[in-house]
Motif scaffolding. Structure first.
Motif, mmCIF file in Angstrom:
data_model
loop_
_atom_site.group_PDB
_atom_site.id
_atom_site.type_symbol
_atom_site.label_atom_id
_atom_site.label_comp_id
_atom_site.label_asym_id
_atom_site.label_seq_id
_atom_site.Cartn_x
_atom_site.Cartn_y
_atom_site.Cartn_z
ATOM 1 N N PRO A 43 0.748 -1.300 -0.024
ATOM 2 C CA PRO A 43 -0.139 0.220 -0.111
ATOM 3 C C PRO A 43 1.099 1.221 0.077
ATOM 4 O O PRO A 43 1.815 1.210 0.513
ATOM 5 N N VAL A 44 0.518 2.502 -0.560
ATOM 6 C CA VAL A 44 1.032 3.591 -0.643
ATOM 7 C C VAL A 44 1.252 4.040 0.738
ATOM 8 O O VAL A 44 0.403 4.266 1.493
ATOM 9 N N GLY A 47 -0.499 8.296 1.785
ATOM 10 C CA GLY A 47 -1.568 8.623 0.664
ATOM 11 C C GLY A 47 -2.475 7.588 0.555
ATOM 12 O O GLY A 47 -2.578 6.572 0.990
ATOM 13 N N ALA A 48 -3.266 7.889 -0.467
ATOM 14 C CA ALA A 48 -4.444 6.865 -0.711
ATOM 15 C C ALA A 48 -4.387 6.306 -2.133
ATOM 16 O O ALA A 48 -3.865 7.335 -3.251
ATOM 17 N N ARG A 49 -4.433 5.042 -2.423
ATOM 18 C CA ARG A 49 -4.524 4.586 -4.050
ATOM 19 C C ARG A 49 -5.702 5.083 -4.504
ATOM 20 O O ARG A 49 -6.966 4.808 -3.955
ATOM 21 N N ILE A 50 -5.885 5.746 -5.844
ATOM 22 C CA ILE A 50 -7.111 6.194 -6.398
ATOM 23 C C ILE A 50 -7.217 5.727 -7.897
ATOM 24 O O ILE A 50 -6.425 5.085 -8.367
ATOM 25 N N ASP A 51 -8.522 5.477 -8.171
ATOM 26 C CA ASP A 51 -8.706 5.029 -9.528
ATOM 27 C C ASP A 51 -9.191 6.127 -10.703
ATOM 28 O O ASP A 51 -8.982 7.151 -10.062
ATOM 29 N N TRP A 138 7.156 1.983 -9.392
ATOM 30 C CA TRP A 138 7.124 2.470 -8.253
ATOM 31 C C TRP A 138 7.727 4.072 -8.177
ATOM 32 O O TRP A 138 7.581 4.481 -6.833
ATOM 33 N N MET A 139 7.969 4.551 -9.087
ATOM 34 C CA MET A 139 8.382 6.348 -9.102
ATOM 35 C C MET A 139 7.355 6.986 -8.353
ATOM 36 O O MET A 139 7.503 7.629 -7.214
#
Length: 186
Positions: A43-44, A47-51, A138-139
């Motif tokens: 998991p990042v 922050g939060a992963r978004i679509d 991963w950048m």
């Protein structure tokens, strides 16, 4: 058939070596430092992963988009101008900050990243920032983690990057990164 369960038990006993050890990350910092183009398995951080739907909403709400795609040519140390070996097409409205998603940044690029985030957000650390690159990269994950360390609080990671944008049949625009400040401006 008995060897597979035995191997799994051995892996768990050894701290999960078979279940996803990450030799590509720096243990002391947590940043990914090599093999950047690989499935992101964590998991990042910060922050939060978004679509794509979330990205559209955040863009409508004034989020700042930051593209972290690297540039093979690097920048000229004397002038700060980027040596654009590869063309970069990005999401409309995004700012391209090459090389800022690496696991370890030289001080000049770290200052470049911090300076541009401050400029793009007008110094508001609570302004939403969306980082992206390509899918399985991963950048942008590293960049979210780095922005969190700088005190930014509303951080988002569009993991599908420009690949996901194009898959949704949306146009990209040519990107030109801002120069790295000359040595005398640091």
């Amino acid at each position: 058939m008995r060897s597979l369960p035995f191997a799994l038990l051995l892996g768990l006993a050894a701290g999960g070596a078979l279940a996803g050890s990450d030799f590509d990350s720096d243990e002391s910092t947590g940043y990914r430092v090599q093999n950047y183009r690989a499935p992101v398995t964590r998991p990042v951080e910060g922050g939060a992963r978004i679509d794509l739907t979330d990205l559209d909403r955040l863009r409508d709400d004034g989020a700042v988009l930051v593209d972290t795609m690297p540039q093979r040519g690097g920048y000229d140390p004397a002038t700060g101008a980027w040596r654009l070996v590869d063309r970069r097409a990005t999401i409309p409205g995004a700012t391209w900050l090459p090389e800022t998603g690496r696991g370890s940044l030289e001080p000049r690029l770290a200052a470049y990243f911090a300076r541009h985030l401050a400029r793009l957000t007008d110094g508001e650390r609570g302004r939403p920032l969306v980082f992206f690159c390509l899918a399985d990269c991963w950048m942008s994950w590293n960049a979210v983690k780095r922005a969190a360390a700088l005190g930014y609080t509303r951080l988002y990671w569009f993991a599908d990057g420009t690949d996901g944008w194009v898959e949704a049949e949306r146009p990209l625009v040519d990107a030109v990164p801002p120069p790295v400040p000359p040595l005398h401006d640091r």
